[in-house]
Design a protein around this motif. Structure first.
Motif, PDB file in Angstrom:
ATOM      1  N   TRP A 108       0.835  -1.213   0.000  1.00  0.00           N
ATOM      2  CA  TRP A 108       0.000   0.000   0.000  1.00  0.00           C
ATOM      3  C   TRP A 108       0.865   1.257   0.000  1.00  0.00           C
ATOM      4  CZ3 TRP A 108      -5.124   1.003  -0.373  1.00  0.00           C
ATOM      5  CH2 TRP A 108      -5.572   2.255  -0.014  1.00  0.00           C
ATOM      6  N   PHE A 109       1.925   1.202   0.776  1.00  0.00           N
ATOM      7  CA  PHE A 109       2.778   2.378   0.862  1.00  0.00           C
ATOM      8  C   PHE A 109       3.930   2.334  -0.145  1.00  0.00           C
ATOM      9  CE2 PHE A 109       0.907   2.295   5.154  1.00  0.00           C
ATOM     10  CZ  PHE A 109       0.368   3.575   5.197  1.00  0.00           C
ATOM     11  N   ARG A 110       3.914   1.429  -1.066  1.00  0.00           N
ATOM     12  CA  ARG A 110       4.911   1.292  -2.100  1.00  0.00           C
ATOM     13  C   ARG A 110       6.312   1.139  -1.538  1.00  0.00           C
ATOM     14  NH1 ARG A 110       1.149   0.132  -5.276  1.00  0.00           N
ATOM     15  NH2 ARG A 110       0.127   1.721  -6.569  1.00  0.00           N
ATOM     16  N   LEU A 111       6.364   0.363  -0.480  1.00  0.00           N
ATOM     17  CA  LEU A 111       7.642   0.083   0.140  1.00  0.00           C
ATOM     18  C   LEU A 111       8.170  -1.245  -0.401  1.00  0.00           C
ATOM     19  CD1 LEU A 111       6.831   1.081   3.835  1.00  0.00           C
ATOM     20  CD2 LEU A 111       8.106   2.415   2.134  1.00  0.00           C
ATOM     21  N   PRO A 112       9.480  -1.411  -0.362  1.00  0.00           N
ATOM     22  CA  PRO A 112      10.028  -2.677  -0.871  1.00  0.00           C
ATOM     23  C   PRO A 112       9.592  -3.859   0.020  1.00  0.00           C
ATOM     24  CG  PRO A 112      11.742  -1.356   0.154  1.00  0.00           C
ATOM     25  CD  PRO A 112      10.549  -0.480   0.086  1.00  0.00           C
ATOM     26  N   GLU A 113       9.201  -4.908  -0.612  1.00  0.00           N
ATOM     27  CA  GLU A 113       8.749  -6.095   0.107  1.00  0.00           C
ATOM     28  C   GLU A 113       9.924  -7.033   0.365  1.00  0.00           C
ATOM     29  OE1 GLU A 113       5.669  -8.032  -2.004  1.00  0.00           O
ATOM     30  OE2 GLU A 113       4.380  -6.255  -2.107  1.00  0.00           O
ATOM     31  N   PRO A 114       9.954  -7.632   1.547  1.00  0.00           N
ATOM     32  CA  PRO A 114      10.996  -8.631   1.838  1.00  0.00           C
ATOM     33  C   PRO A 114      10.727  -9.892   1.026  1.00  0.00           C
ATOM     34  CG  PRO A 114       9.405  -8.563   3.612  1.00  0.00           C
ATOM     35  CD  PRO A 114       9.012  -7.460   2.688  1.00  0.00           C
ATOM     36  N   PRO A 115      11.732 -10.735   0.876  1.00  0.00           N
ATOM     37  CA  PRO A 115      11.506 -11.983   0.146  1.00  0.00           C
ATOM     38  C   PRO A 115      10.437 -12.823   0.868  1.00  0.00           C
ATOM     39  CG  PRO A 115      13.655 -11.973   1.216  1.00  0.00           C
ATOM     40  CD  PRO A 115      13.102 -10.606   1.371  1.00  0.00           C
ATOM     41  N   LEU A 116       9.565 -13.439   0.114  1.00  0.00           N
ATOM     42  CA  LEU A 116       8.443 -14.213   0.656  1.00  0.00           C
ATOM     43  C   LEU A 116       8.714 -15.695   0.455  1.00  0.00           C
ATOM     44  CD1 LEU A 116       5.602 -14.049   1.931  1.00  0.00           C
ATOM     45  CD2 LEU A 116       4.666 -14.063  -0.389  1.00  0.00           C
ATOM     46  N   PRO A 117       8.942 -16.431   1.552  1.00  0.00           N
ATOM     47  CA  PRO A 117       9.177 -17.866   1.392  1.00  0.00           C
ATOM     48  C   PRO A 117       7.883 -18.584   1.030  1.00  0.00           C
ATOM     49  CG  PRO A 117       9.106 -17.306   3.708  1.00  0.00           C
ATOM     50  CD  PRO A 117       9.010 -16.001   2.953  1.00  0.00           C
ATOM     51  N   ASP A 118       8.032 -19.714   0.416  1.00  0.00           N
ATOM     52  CA  ASP A 118       6.864 -20.524   0.086  1.00  0.00           C
ATOM     53  C   ASP A 118       7.210 -21.990   0.289  1.00  0.00           C
ATOM     54  OD1 ASP A 118       8.480 -21.188  -2.059  1.00  0.00           O
ATOM     55  OD2 ASP A 118       7.469 -19.792  -3.404  1.00  0.00           O
ATOM     56  N   VAL A 119       6.169 -22.801   0.210  1.00  0.00           N
ATOM     57  CA  VAL A 119       6.333 -24.254   0.393  1.00  0.00           C
ATOM     58  C   VAL A 119       5.609 -24.955  -0.735  1.00  0.00           C
ATOM     59  CG1 VAL A 119       6.589 -24.137   2.900  1.00  0.00           C
ATOM     60  CG2 VAL A 119       4.311 -24.300   1.900  1.00  0.00           C
ATOM     61  N   VAL A 174       3.217 -27.730  -1.923  1.00  0.00           N
ATOM     62  CA  VAL A 174       2.124 -28.606  -1.465  1.00  0.00           C
ATOM     63  C   VAL A 174       1.555 -29.274  -2.694  1.00  0.00           C
ATOM     64  CG1 VAL A 174      -0.076 -28.751  -0.266  1.00  0.00           C
ATOM     65  CG2 VAL A 174       1.640 -27.084   0.483  1.00  0.00           C
ATOM     66  N   TRP A 175       1.914 -30.561  -2.841  1.00  0.00           N
ATOM     67  CA  TRP A 175       1.567 -31.278  -4.057  1.00  0.00           C
ATOM     68  C   TRP A 175       2.110 -30.511  -5.278  1.00  0.00           C
ATOM     69  CZ3 TRP A 175      -2.722 -31.142  -0.464  1.00  0.00           C
ATOM     70  CH2 TRP A 175      -2.887 -32.356   0.247  1.00  0.00           C
ATOM     71  N   GLU A 176       1.221 -29.982  -6.113  1.00  0.00           N
ATOM     72  CA  GLU A 176       1.665 -29.305  -7.328  1.00  0.00           C
ATOM     73  C   GLU A 176       1.631 -27.787  -7.199  1.00  0.00           C
ATOM     74  OE1 GLU A 176      -0.723 -30.741 -10.473  1.00  0.00           O
ATOM     75  OE2 GLU A 176       0.049 -32.795 -10.370  1.00  0.00           O
ATOM     76  N   TRP A 177       1.294 -27.322  -5.984  1.00  0.00           N
ATOM     77  CA  TRP A 177       1.185 -25.873  -5.796  1.00  0.00           C
ATOM     78  C   TRP A 177       2.309 -25.363  -4.920  1.00  0.00           C
ATOM     79  CZ3 TRP A 177      -3.381 -28.835  -4.770  1.00  0.00           C
ATOM     80  CH2 TRP A 177      -4.341 -28.788  -5.770  1.00  0.00           C
ATOM     81  N   ARG A 178       2.636 -24.149  -5.198  1.00  0.00           N
ATOM     82  CA  ARG A 178       3.585 -23.441  -4.330  1.00  0.00           C
ATOM     83  C   ARG A 178       2.790 -22.388  -3.562  1.00  0.00           C
ATOM     84  NH1 ARG A 178       8.783 -24.418  -5.128  1.00  0.00           N
ATOM     85  NH2 ARG A 178       9.386 -22.459  -4.108  1.00  0.00           N
ATOM     86  N   ILE A 179       2.748 -22.587  -2.259  1.00  0.00           N
ATOM     87  CA  ILE A 179       1.912 -21.727  -1.409  1.00  0.00           C
ATOM     88  C   ILE A 179       2.822 -20.894  -0.529  1.00  0.00           C
ATOM     89  CG2 ILE A 179       0.144 -21.688   0.384  1.00  0.00           C
ATOM     90  CD1 ILE A 179      -0.863 -24.328  -0.690  1.00  0.00           C
ATOM     91  N   PRO A 180       2.603 -19.575  -0.506  1.00  0.00           N
ATOM     92  CA  PRO A 180       3.386 -18.727   0.400  1.00  0.00           C
ATOM     93  C   PRO A 180       3.198 -19.170   1.844  1.00  0.00           C
ATOM     94  CG  PRO A 180       2.211 -17.405  -1.204  1.00  0.00           C
ATOM     95  CD  PRO A 180       1.674 -18.792  -1.338  1.00  0.00           C
ATOM     96  N   VAL A 181       4.273 -19.023   2.621  1.00  0.00           N
ATOM     97  CA  VAL A 181       4.238 -19.477   4.015  1.00  0.00           C
ATOM     98  C   VAL A 181       3.124 -18.796   4.816  1.00  0.00           C
ATOM     99  CG1 VAL A 181       5.529 -19.498   6.195  1.00  0.00           C
ATOM    100  CG2 VAL A 181       6.621 -20.203   4.053  1.00  0.00           C
ATOM    101  N   PRO A 182       2.957 -17.458   4.749  1.00  0.00           N
ATOM    102  CA  PRO A 182       1.888 -16.858   5.562  1.00  0.00           C
ATOM    103  C   PRO A 182       0.511 -17.356   5.163  1.00  0.00           C
ATOM    104  CG  PRO A 182       2.848 -15.248   4.090  1.00  0.00           C
ATOM    105  CD  PRO A 182       3.742 -16.431   4.036  1.00  0.00           C
ATOM    106  N   THR A 183       0.334 -17.563   3.843  1.00  0.00           N
ATOM    107  CA  THR A 183      -0.971 -18.098   3.416  1.00  0.00           C
ATOM    108  C   THR A 183      -1.145 -19.510   3.939  1.00  0.00           C
ATOM    109  OG1 THR A 183      -0.837 -16.760   1.407  1.00  0.00           O
ATOM    110  CG2 THR A 183      -2.394 -18.588   1.414  1.00  0.00           C
ATOM    111  N   GLY A 184      -0.076 -20.304   3.883  1.00  0.00           N
ATOM    112  CA  GLY A 184      -0.150 -21.660   4.413  1.00  0.00           C
ATOM    113  C   GLY A 184      -0.409 -21.665   5.902  1.00  0.00           C
ATOM    114  N   MET A 185       0.207 -20.712   6.636  1.00  0.00           N
ATOM    115  CA  MET A 185      -0.052 -20.629   8.070  1.00  0.00           C
ATOM    116  C   MET A 185      -1.508 -20.325   8.353  1.00  0.00           C
ATOM    117  SD  MET A 185       3.377 -18.536   9.258  1.00  0.00           S
ATOM    118  CE  MET A 185       2.789 -18.360  10.925  1.00  0.00           C
ATOM    119  N   LEU A 186      -2.086 -19.396   7.584  1.00  0.00           N
ATOM    120  CA  LEU A 186      -3.488 -19.038   7.783  1.00  0.00           C
ATOM    121  C   LEU A 186      -4.401 -20.213   7.460  1.00  0.00           C
ATOM    122  CD1 LEU A 186      -5.832 -17.110   8.311  1.00  0.00           C
ATOM    123  CD2 LEU A 186      -5.552 -16.278   5.965  1.00  0.00           C
ATOM    124  N   LEU A 187      -4.215 -20.770   6.244  1.00  0.00           N
ATOM    125  CA  LEU A 187      -5.108 -21.856   5.823  1.00  0.00           C
ATOM    126  C   LEU A 187      -4.900 -23.101   6.682  1.00  0.00           C
ATOM    127  CD1 LEU A 187      -4.872 -21.487   1.929  1.00  0.00           C
ATOM    128  CD2 LEU A 187      -6.688 -20.722   3.462  1.00  0.00           C
TER     129      LEU A 187
END
Length: 547
Positions: free
Chosen positions: A452-463, A465-478
């Motif tokens: 929103w503030f157009r700030l640089p985003e840190p690298p986003l890890p993912d995992v 899951v089968w054939e999908w790559r899901i970001p870690v925060p999304t995986g934590m939520l789901l």
């Protein structure tokens, strides 16, 4: 050992008097009041007569008007003590002649005989120790005369019934006295007075007729002595009979034994031929089952199951939704069941009442039917008063049963105060999963703000899951949400199984407490009455001299 004590012991009178006391004790509220009063009076009479000793033997001359009692009395005494004559009734009150009167005063006072003639210390006489009574007529027109006869006939040791040729079959004598006293044959003598007025050729026929009449009345063994007070015929035989009774010092004991046999005959129908039954297991189960249903055990078991399920959801459900289980009060709380508001380890209080409704009309009818069937089957074949006595025992606390059943439920350990250990493990897991989900939401929210503030985003890890790559925060939520919901669902199913077990245990514990109520309020009183019947009938049997 005194003569009386020895005679009492040899005849078994002591044992039978103990049985009489037991009859009086057990007969309260069970036997007919009139019969119980008779038994109590006999117990008092026996104690008083035994206290007065056997040194004197009381013999009564009794008979109808004109039988010559007073003349026979004078002939036996040897002097004209009693008034005789044609005017009736001649004898208006009982009078006594006492041979060797030393110590006889207390006995005469107990008999209530005021007119006394002492014959002095004629100790050599075979009749020494005899107290001879001349009673009023048994058929006197004066009511108080007949009452005096009735009173003394119950107290004297030996009865001499004086009859005459004209009235030896008089129903006033036979129906009112001889036949009811058929158990007293051992202490009964019939003196056929005025035998001199019967032609010698007919004497045997008349005496045989009298003996046949007595035999039909159950007095076949009673001696019949033909006598004449005018000519003294048969008088020596009568004197000998009286002398034998005085010498044996057993007439009073025989009289009491005869009274006990008569009472046993009167009480015999109370026991009947049937043995004392017992409460059958089926009847016991029927009463307990009906009372368990009336206690609301099924409703309690259902409430326990529902409460266990709702508490399982509240303890192990997804933290974001399990608060809903605490909004509504549990089924156990609404019914005021024990343990619904208790802290772990807190004791139950039977004084606290539940909010269960009382037994319905149908449930009360089933209880009444079970009690009625219990009484009917237990008293089958038993005579009165036992059906009435057992009905009173079974239903005596009927009105208290609703309150007793509510107390039984209120004091039952329904297991509501205990928490399964696995609830705590699942709760911890759910809290961890909720924190993971919240952390995922916070992470995603942080990424949103950076974008929103157009700030640089840190690298986003993912995992992967089968054939999908899901970001870690999304995986934590789901993952936190989905795994928490699945864990809550599985916990609810496991809680349902536990609820069924908990309900079964609760019903079993309620039934155990209701069974105690049934025992205390119904079954034990019935068993106590059956035991009392057994003891009472055994005591009545002992009155007859049977062990």
């Amino acid at each position: 050992m005194t003569l009386l004590a020895r005679a009492t012991d040899e005849s078994g009178l002591s044992r039978r008097l103990s049985a009489l006391d037991r009859v009086v004790e057990l007969g309260a509220d069970r036997l007919d009041p009139a019969v119980l009063a008779t038994a109590g009076a006999l117990s008092g009479k026996a104690a008083e007569r035994l206290r007065l000793g056997a040194e004197h033997t009381v013999v009564a001359l009794a008979g109808t008007t004109g039988s010559g009692k007073s003349s026979l009395f004078n002939a036996l005494v040897g002097v004209d003590v009693a008034a005789t004559g044609l005017r009736r009734p001649v004898t208006s009150t009982a009078q006594a002649a006492v041979w060797n009167p030393d110590g006889a005063a207390p006995l005469l006072d107990w008999l209530g005989v005021k007119r006394r003639h002492h014959l002095g210390d004629e100790g050599a006489d075979a009749l020494s120790g005899l107290v001879l009574l001349d009673l009023p007529d048994v058929d006197s027109v004066q009511v108080d005369h007949r009452l005096e006869v009735d009173r003394l006939v119950k107290l004297v040791d030996l009865l001499v019934w004086v009859v005459d040729p004209q009235k030896y079959a008089d129903s006033a004598l036979h129906d009112r006295y001889l036949q009811p006293l058929r158990t007293h044959a051992d202490i009964t003598v019939v003196a056929f007075n005025q035998i001199d007025r019967v032609p010698p050729a007919r004497r045997d026929e008349v005496l045989a007729d009298l003996r046949g009449l007595l035999e039909r009345e159950g007095l076949g063994g009673v001696p019949v002595l033909p006598v004449s007070a005018r000519t003294s015929d048969g008088l020596p035989a009568l004197r000998t009979r009286l002398a034998d009774a005085v010498a044996a010092h057993e007439a009073s004991v025989r009289r009491l034994n005869a009274d006990l046999r008569a009472l046993a005959d009167e009480l015999g129908p109370t026991c009947g031929p049937s043995a004392t039954p017992a409460v059958e297991r089926a009847d016991r189960a029927a009463v307990v089952g009906a009372l368990t249903e009336a206690s609301g055990a099924d409703a309690v078991a259902l409430a326990v199951a529902r409460t266990h399920r709702s508490r399982t959801r509240a303890a192990t459900g997804w933290p974001m939704t399990r608060w809903l289980a605490r909004v509504r009060p549990s089924a156990a709380t609404r019914l005021g069941l024990p343990g619904a508001r208790l802290s772990p380890g807190e004791a139950e209080d039977e004084l606290v009442r539940t909010a269960l409704p009382g037994p319905s009309a149908v449930q009360q009818a089933r209880v009444d039917t079970a009690l009625r069937n219990l009484v009917d089957r237990t008293t089958a074949g038993l005579p009165q008063p036992w059906p009435s006595v057992l009905t009173r025992a079974a239903t005596g606390r009927r009105d208290q049963l609703p309150d007793l059943l509510d107390r039984a439920v209120a004091g039952a350990d329904l297991g509501l105060g205990r928490r399964p250990r696995w609830w705590g493990v699942v709760r911890l897991l759910q809290n961890v999963l909720a924190l993971v989900a919240v952390a995922g939401v916070g992470w995603l929210l942080g990424l949103f703000l950076l974008d929103w503030f157009r700030l640089p985003e840190p690298p986003l890890p993912d995992v992967d899951v089968w054939e999908w790559r899901i970001p870690v925060p999304t995986g934590m939520l789901l993952g936190g949400v989905l795994v928490g919901l699945v864990l809550g669902f599985l916990s609810a199913r496991l809680g349902a199984l536990g609820a069924r077990r908990q309900a079964a245990k609760a019903r079993k514990r309620i039934r155990a407490r209701v069974e105690q109520v049934a025992t205390d309020a119904v079954l034990e009183p019935v068993s106590a009455e059956l035991s009392a019947r057994s003891e009472l009938c055994a005591a009545i049997s002992q009155l007859r001299g049977r062990r």
